[in-house]
Design a protein around this motif. Structure first.
Motif, PDB file in Angstrom:
ATOM      1  N   THR A   1       1.017  -1.280   0.026  1.00  0.00           N
ATOM      2  CA  THR A   1       0.092   0.306  -0.045  1.00  0.00           C
ATOM      3  C   THR A   1       0.914   1.343  -0.104  1.00  0.00           C
ATOM      4  OG1 THR A   1      -1.789  -1.139   1.042  1.00  0.00           O
ATOM      5  CG2 THR A   1      -1.729   1.217   1.228  1.00  0.00           C
TER       6      THR A   1
ATOM      7  N   ARG B   1     -10.125  -1.564  -3.856  1.00  0.00           N
ATOM      8  CA  ARG B   1      -9.144  -1.399  -2.799  1.00  0.00           C
ATOM      9  C   ARG B   1      -7.958  -0.495  -3.463  1.00  0.00           C
ATOM     10  NH1 ARG B   1      -4.772  -6.305  -1.946  1.00  0.00           N
ATOM     11  NH2 ARG B   1      -3.373  -5.152  -0.727  1.00  0.00           N
ATOM     12  N   ARG B   2      -7.385  -0.860  -4.796  1.00  0.00           N
ATOM     13  CA  ARG B   2      -6.208  -0.087  -5.444  1.00  0.00           C
ATOM     14  C   ARG B   2      -6.531   1.143  -5.709  1.00  0.00           C
ATOM     15  NH1 ARG B   2      -2.212  -2.955  -3.429  1.00  0.00           N
ATOM     16  NH2 ARG B   2      -2.039  -5.306  -3.924  1.00  0.00           N
TER      17      ARG B   2
ATOM     18  N   ASN C   1      -8.886   3.196  -4.432  1.00  0.00           N
ATOM     19  CA  ASN C   1      -8.749   4.019  -3.144  1.00  0.00           C
ATOM     20  C   ASN C   1      -7.300   4.019  -2.534  1.00  0.00           C
ATOM     21  OD1 ASN C   1     -11.690   4.193  -2.699  1.00  0.00           O
ATOM     22  ND2 ASN C   1     -11.783   2.247  -1.585  1.00  0.00           N
ATOM     23  N   GLU C   2      -6.340   3.353  -2.648  1.00  0.00           N
ATOM     24  CA  GLU C   2      -5.002   3.417  -2.227  1.00  0.00           C
ATOM     25  C   GLU C   2      -4.475   4.679  -3.044  1.00  0.00           C
ATOM     26  OE1 GLU C   2      -3.915  -0.976  -0.984  1.00  0.00           O
ATOM     27  OE2 GLU C   2      -3.110  -0.086  -3.061  1.00  0.00           O
TER      28      GLU C   2
ATOM     29  N   ASP D   1     -13.275  -6.114  -5.852  1.00  0.00           N
ATOM     30  CA  ASP D   1     -12.670  -5.723  -4.552  1.00  0.00           C
ATOM     31  C   ASP D   1     -11.146  -5.306  -4.644  1.00  0.00           C
ATOM     32  OD1 ASP D   1     -15.067  -6.501  -3.301  1.00  0.00           O
ATOM     33  OD2 ASP D   1     -14.327  -8.482  -2.387  1.00  0.00           O
ATOM     34  N   GLU D   2     -10.536  -5.968  -5.649  1.00  0.00           N
ATOM     35  CA  GLU D   2      -9.109  -5.537  -5.686  1.00  0.00           C
ATOM     36  C   GLU D   2      -9.105  -4.301  -6.519  1.00  0.00           C
ATOM     37  OE1 GLU D   2      -5.152  -5.873  -5.714  1.00  0.00           O
ATOM     38  OE2 GLU D   2      -6.499  -6.474  -4.306  1.00  0.00           O
TER      39      GLU D   2
END
Length: 751
Positions: free
Chosen positions: A185, A248-249, A251-252, A244-245
């Motif tokens: 992250t 997640r990425r 948002n990062e 989901d992946e």
């Protein structure tokens, strides 16, 4: 291999953008200096129909002109008039075949430029139309929610893919699964350095770390989003895992501050990749991204896109006037793609689009002309291939404008095939020439271009394509083209490069390649002071090499050795003094250049003349090199004619990976594994080897020169290079004015 732009030692800051000489001499008194070259010009047949026009901006009373009138006169005296607000024109309709002239004037001034001429040919000038911004906006809005994919892929999440696409999808899925746990992250807190002038080494190191962290994360985001979109018959748990992946990425990346270490100010490569990947993912995922997440992503795109727009626009449409801007030109394209996908989603996107899209489509690359040349070297040409894939696929899908079909883009494949052929051991000319090519980049680019040469090149490279590029490409219903290799020898006049091969279809272990450069771009930007230089590869091995290794752009080592003439197979004098070198993108280096003339090619003999006098900036009165490649004998003959205003010792430099053997017969043998090269000077000279300076970076290499025996204002070398050390008998005869080299009884006139 990563789809996004990764390279070991990049030009991290703006590498170019320095102003040059006026494009129009008749505007010199009032025009801001610029490196814009008027186009079209020279009464040349245009590869593109309609051609793109460009000229230098005009300043009147210290203000830029508010617009321009362009007058184009064609066959039969028919005249068209165009009014534009910027210093370029891309007509929206094709021109009839024939001869044309054009001129331009500013709205505030009645003074026309001189008339420049060009020609349109019925077969050689290929149609390439870019509609108006208004028509483009209508087309994009009619595309529907998913515009970054071709219609046949965007129509449904459950589209049935052809078998070859299913394999690409499986490969991408495996990559995403692997990277779920291997990519950390990102955090602003881990990158504390900030840019200074000049930048510190710690900052430069951090900038490279940031780029190499953001690039795979952005690819992971786009890959997961694409897999979710093209889910086919995936199991529900797989579909959810990809979504989901992606979230997640996304948002990062959105969590990184657009004013922090990944900002445009601190690391423009990172900010553009973040913005592009986020807007691609928004396009692919649509409502599957919750509103809170979507708002954060779009806010990041807005902030980062605005930073790119403000810089590329600058004062007076900066990119229009200063096109030789390595990062700026790429960011111009990035803004085009980002704005295309952001229309209707991000405030300000339409303004970015109207500014960037047609201008970028008109220019693409300032590093060469319509012949497809790329003056910044094949390493940076390869990096550009990867960037073009990122940008041109979504642009084509969303707008219907396929930049892969632009004549320059088609010819660029042929250029790369000539100078980065299958099996070539390293890149060529300019920064990072010592880097081994990543052939997947060239293959993936060539697969997007529809031409016989592109089909041959993609097929011959033998690498797997970039799965992300291949999976997003249109599913063609056209018949495949029959692959056809390019000519065995070619000149690229716009950049002053010549390639001469034994045979383009030879396998690497049997192929000989002779390269020559004498470029009008001089040593500008990523170029070196290597006019009239020579490189020879044979049997898949380097023989006559370019010396040194890149470290960082503008480094002391590069200035003292890597970019110097003495690190190339070219002429120096008085102990290694060579051509003037532009450090820090001095505009003067565009004038310290070379020029190609008299290129000829036949089945048995290629020849070319280069004049590098200007590159020595007055230190030499004449520096002319002639090169002949006797294809059937696999022999190269080089003649240098030199003169100077003061007495000099002239030096004919040569470089190799291994020790050079100076043999009793006066010849020099270079050996690399099973390949060899023997050099013999037929004119009086002294052989001496010499070490690289202590500051030189990279592995041990070997350097030597033939030198003239005494100081004089004139010098001449005639050198025979026997590829394979076959023991050819070479004799210099004829007269001083009309010398003749006889090789195994075959005469070669050197005039």
């Amino acid at each position: 291999m990563s789809f996004f732009f990764v390279r070991p030692v990049p030009c991290l800051l703006f590498c170019a953008g320095v102003i040059g000489a006026p494009a129009h001499a008749d505007w010199a008194a009032s025009t801001t200096l610029s490196v814009v070259r008027p186009a079209p010009a020279g009464d040349q047949v245009q590869g593109q129909n309609p051609p793109g026009f460009a000229w230098s901006q005009k300043t009147i009373n210290k203000k830029l002109a508010s617009g321009y009138e362009v007058e184009v006169t064609g066959p039969g005296g028919a005249t068209q008039s165009f009014k534009v607000s910027r210093n370029w024109l891309l007509p929206e309709k094709i021109f009839a075949p024939g001869r044309y002239g054009w001129r331009v004037r500013a709205f505030e001034d009645m003074e026309w430029t001189e008339t420049r001429k060009f020609r349109i040919d019925a077969t050689a000038s290929l149609p390439f139309i870019v509609p108006s911004e208004t028509d483009l906006l209508k087309y994009i809005k009619a595309r529907g929610a998913v515009r970054s994919l071709p219609p046949e892929l965007a129509a449904s999440r459950y589209v049935q893919l052809p078998p070859e696409r299913i394999k690409l999808r499986e490969s991408l899925q495996n990559e995403v699964i692997k990277n779920k746990t291997s990519l950390p992250t990102p955090s602003d807190a881990t990158w504390p350095e900030r840019v200074t002038n000049p930048p510190t080494q710690a900052y430069l190191d951090q900038a490279a770390v940031i780029r190499n962290a953001i690039t795979p994360l952005a690819r992971q985001l786009e890959s997961a989003a694409l897999l979710w979109r093209l889910c086919g018959n995936d199991k529900p748990e797989v579909v959810k895992a990809n979504l989901d992946e992606a979230i997640r990425r996304g948002n990062e990346l959105a969590a990184l501050s657009s004013d922090g270490p990944t900002s445009y100010r601190e690391q423009d490569q990172a900010t553009r990749v973040i913005a592009l990947s986020l807007i691609k993912a928004i396009d692919l995922l649509g409502p599957a991204v919750g509103k809170a997440d979507s708002d954060r992503w779009l806010a990041a795109v807005k902030s980062r896109g605005a930073a790119i727009y403000n810089d590329v626009l600058g004062a007076g449409n900066k990119i229009d006037q200063y096109p030789f801007n390595s990062h700026g030109g790429t960011n111009y394209g990035m803004l085009s793609a980002i704005s295309t996908l952001a229309l209707g989603r991000v405030e300000g996107a339409e303004q970015w689009f109207r500014f960037s899209f047609r201008g970028y489509a008109n220019s693409l690359s300032p590093w060469g002309g319509a012949d497809g040349g790329f003056a910044n070297g094949t390493a940076y040409g390869e990096y550009s291939e990867e960037i073009f894939g990122q940008l041109w696929q979504p642009i084509a899908a969303a707008t219907g404008v396929n930049l892969f079909s632009k004549p320059w883009a088609i010819n660029f494949v042929q250029f790369m095939a000539h100078f980065d052929p299958p099996g070539t051991p390293t890149h060529l000319f300019g920064d990072e020439h010592e880097v081994i090519p990543v052939r997947q980049r060239s293959k993936s680019y060539a697969l997007q271009v529809r031409s016989p040469v592109a089909a041959w090149y993609a097929q011959s490279l033998g690498e797997k394509e970039n799965v992300l590029v291949g999976l997003q490409a249109p599913i063609s219903t056209e018949q495949p083209l029959t692959p056809a290799a390019p000519a065995d020898a070619a000149e690229y006049p716009s950049i002053g490069w010549v390639a001469m091969h034994s045979k383009m279809t030879d396998p690497p272990e049997k192929m000989t390649s002779v390269y020559f450069k004498s470029s009008p771009y001089g040593s500008y930007n990523h170029g070196h002071a290597d006019q009239n230089s020579l490189v020879i590869n044979s049997g898949g091995r380097q023989l006559l090499i370019e010396a040194g290794k890149a470290d960082k752009y503008g480094s002391e080592q590069a200035a003292a050795w890597y970019r110097q003439t003495r690190a190339h197979n070219a002429i120096t004098y008085n102990g290694g003094t060579g051509q003037k070198l532009g450090i820090g993108d001095k505009v003067e280096s565009l004038g310290w250049n070379g020029a190609i003339s008299n290129f000829r090619t036949t089945a048995t003999l290629d020849s070319v003349t280069g004049t590098a006098t200007a590159a020595y900036d007055g230190a030499l009165d004449s520096a002319v090199r002639q090169v002949w490649y006797l294809r059937q004998k696999n022999v190269v003959v080089v003649r240098d004619k030199l003169s100077a205003p003061a007495q000099r010792i002239f030096e004919w430099n040569m470089h190799a990976l291994g020790p050079m053997t100076h043999r009793t017969d006066g010849s020099v043998r270079i050996t690399n594994d099973t390949s060899s090269l023997c050099l013999r000077s037929l004119t009086p000279s002294v052989y001496a080897d010499y070490p690289a300076p202590a500051i030189a970076a990279g592995p041990l290499q070997y350097h030597a020169a033939f030198t003239t025996k005494a100081r004089a204002t004139k010098g001449e070398f005639v050198v025979v290079l026997d590829i394979g050390c076959k023991g050819n008998v070479a004799v210099l005869g004829g007269t001083a004015a009309e010398p003749v080299v006889t090789i195994d009884g075959q005469p070669l006139r050197l005039y």
